[in-house]
Design an enzyme around this catalytic site. Sequence first.
Site, short mmCIF file in Angstrom:
data_model
loop_
_atom_site.label_atom_id
_atom_site.label_comp_id
_atom_site.label_asym_id
_atom_site.label_seq_id
_atom_site.Cartn_x
_atom_site.Cartn_y
_atom_site.Cartn_z
N LYS A 187 2.16 7.73 -9.07
CA LYS A 187 2.87 8.95 -8.62
C LYS A 187 1.92 9.88 -7.85
O LYS A 187 2.23 10.36 -6.77
CB LYS A 187 3.44 9.72 -9.84
N ARG A 192 -9.30 3.45 -13.49
CA ARG A 192 -9.18 4.60 -12.57
C ARG A 192 -10.42 5.50 -12.62
O ARG A 192 -11.00 5.75 -13.67
CB ARG A 192 -7.96 5.44 -12.94
N ARG A 205 9.40 15.82 -17.88
CA ARG A 205 9.01 14.67 -18.69
C ARG A 205 9.80 14.56 -19.98
O ARG A 205 9.56 13.66 -20.78
CB ARG A 205 7.54 14.83 -19.08
N ARG A 247 -11.16 9.95 -16.51
CA ARG A 247 -10.44 10.92 -17.34
C ARG A 247 -10.56 10.57 -18.81
O ARG A 247 -10.54 9.41 -19.18
CB ARG A 247 -8.95 10.93 -16.93
N ARG A 254 -0.23 6.95 -24.54
CA ARG A 254 0.54 7.63 -23.49
C ARG A 254 1.75 6.79 -23.07
O ARG A 254 2.82 7.34 -22.80
CB ARG A 254 -0.36 7.92 -22.28
P1 AP5 Z 1 -2.21 7.35 -10.02
O1 AP5 Z 1 -1.58 7.64 -8.70
O2 AP5 Z 1 -3.33 8.22 -10.46
O3 AP5 Z 1 -1.06 7.27 -11.14
P2 AP5 Z 1 -0.13 8.38 -11.79
O4 AP5 Z 1 1.26 7.84 -11.86
O5 AP5 Z 1 -0.31 9.69 -11.07
O6 AP5 Z 1 -0.73 8.39 -13.25
P3 AP5 Z 1 -1.24 9.52 -14.25
O7 AP5 Z 1 -1.99 8.81 -15.32
O8 AP5 Z 1 -1.95 10.63 -13.53
O9 AP5 Z 1 0.11 10.02 -14.80
P4 AP5 Z 1 0.35 10.71 -16.13
O10 AP5 Z 1 1.76 11.06 -15.90
O11 AP5 Z 1 0.07 10.04 -17.37
O12 AP5 Z 1 -0.78 11.85 -16.17
P5 AP5 Z 1 -0.71 13.39 -15.89
O13 AP5 Z 1 -1.97 13.79 -15.26
O14 AP5 Z 1 0.58 13.78 -15.24
O15 AP5 Z 1 -2.68 5.83 -10.01
C1 AP5 Z 1 -3.28 5.25 -11.15
C2 AP5 Z 1 -4.35 4.23 -10.71
O16 AP5 Z 1 -3.71 3.16 -10.03
C3 AP5 Z 1 -5.40 4.77 -9.72
O17 AP5 Z 1 -6.63 4.17 -10.03
C4 AP5 Z 1 -4.90 4.31 -8.34
O18 AP5 Z 1 -5.97 4.12 -7.43
C5 AP5 Z 1 -4.24 2.98 -8.70
N1 AP5 Z 1 -3.09 2.66 -7.84
C6 AP5 Z 1 -2.12 3.52 -7.38
N2 AP5 Z 1 -1.21 2.86 -6.66
C7 AP5 Z 1 -1.61 1.54 -6.67
C8 AP5 Z 1 -1.06 0.34 -6.10
N3 AP5 Z 1 0.06 0.34 -5.38
N4 AP5 Z 1 -1.70 -0.81 -6.34
C9 AP5 Z 1 -2.87 -0.87 -7.09
N5 AP5 Z 1 -3.43 0.24 -7.65
C10 AP5 Z 1 -2.79 1.42 -7.45
O19 AP5 Z 1 -0.65 13.97 -17.38
C11 AP5 Z 1 -1.76 13.94 -18.25
C12 AP5 Z 1 -1.40 14.64 -19.56
O20 AP5 Z 1 -1.04 16.01 -19.31
C13 AP5 Z 1 -0.19 14.06 -20.32
O21 AP5 Z 1 -0.56 12.96 -21.12
C14 AP5 Z 1 0.25 15.27 -21.14
O22 AP5 Z 1 -0.60 15.47 -22.23
C15 AP5 Z 1 0.04 16.41 -20.17
N6 AP5 Z 1 1.22 16.68 -19.35
C16 AP5 Z 1 1.29 16.58 -17.99
N7 AP5 Z 1 2.52 16.90 -17.58
C17 AP5 Z 1 3.25 17.20 -18.68
C18 AP5 Z 1 4.59 17.58 -18.88
N8 AP5 Z 1 5.46 17.72 -17.87
N9 AP5 Z 1 5.00 17.80 -20.16
C19 AP5 Z 1 4.14 17.69 -21.19
N10 AP5 Z 1 2.85 17.31 -21.07
C20 AP5 Z 1 2.41 17.08 -19.82
#
Ligand code: AP5
Length: 216
Positions: A13, A127, A88, A160, A171
Amino acid sequence: MRVAFLGPPGAGKGTQARELAREWGVPHLATGDMLREALAAGTRLGLEAGRYMDQGALVPDDVIIGLMGERLAAADAWKGFILDGFPRTIGQAEALAKLLADAGQTLERVIFFDVSETELLRRLTGRRVCRRCQTAYHLVSAPPKRPGVCDKCGGELYQREDDGEKTARNRLEVYAKRTAPLLDHYRAGGRLVTIRGEGPIEAIRYAIHEAVESGR
Ligand code: AP5
């Protein structure tokens, strides 16, 4: 252009949202990035959120809804946005609908990134992220030109806290319980488009373009 990217941790994403926000000239609103910034700044909100994030748990809805309510009211979000990692939970989705309705707006499209669990774990554990500009790399599939250094801004790359295998698995479980129900919620409203989140990054970007255009 009011779009939400929905999908499990590691689905890609953030990788897509960063580029498309630049292309479309709208802000990329990522709750995870906002919470990590607050944590790095040592604010009360950041410290509270950090306790949940370290475990791979969700931060409580009232905290997230307050944060996003303020962010969506800022002038740069009036013309549109890409939401990444929000909503979420059903509670967050309902709060978002109300915030937008109060401003005479609606969410036009919800793009679901479909990726297998094996691939998600591979992506999360490999990552590395830039401390300065948040660009994501992968040790194997998207390595930086110089190890440990961001190609875009020269910032330091780090792993991270929540990308270790145990927390990453947690997660994914939390996603299945709390976030996956949003698929039916948005499908019922006719706004959900599923794209295959595996394959070349450019091909996925093209599929997102098509999905967004189909709703306009
Ligand atoms: P990347 O693009 O970083 O993936 P992502 O979907 O953004 O994954 P995240 O882990 O950041 O999502 P998340 O939702 O768990 O974390 P968030 O920070 O929102 O890609 C991942 C990897 O794959 C990278 O290495 C990239 O290079 C590679 N890649 C990408 N595309 C590729 C492809 N096509 N082919 C091969 N490789 C590829 O949340 C973190 C924490 O914050 C949560 O756990 C929670 O505690 C809190 N939080 C955040 N938002 C909320 C909310 N709305 N409500 C409650 N808690 C929340």
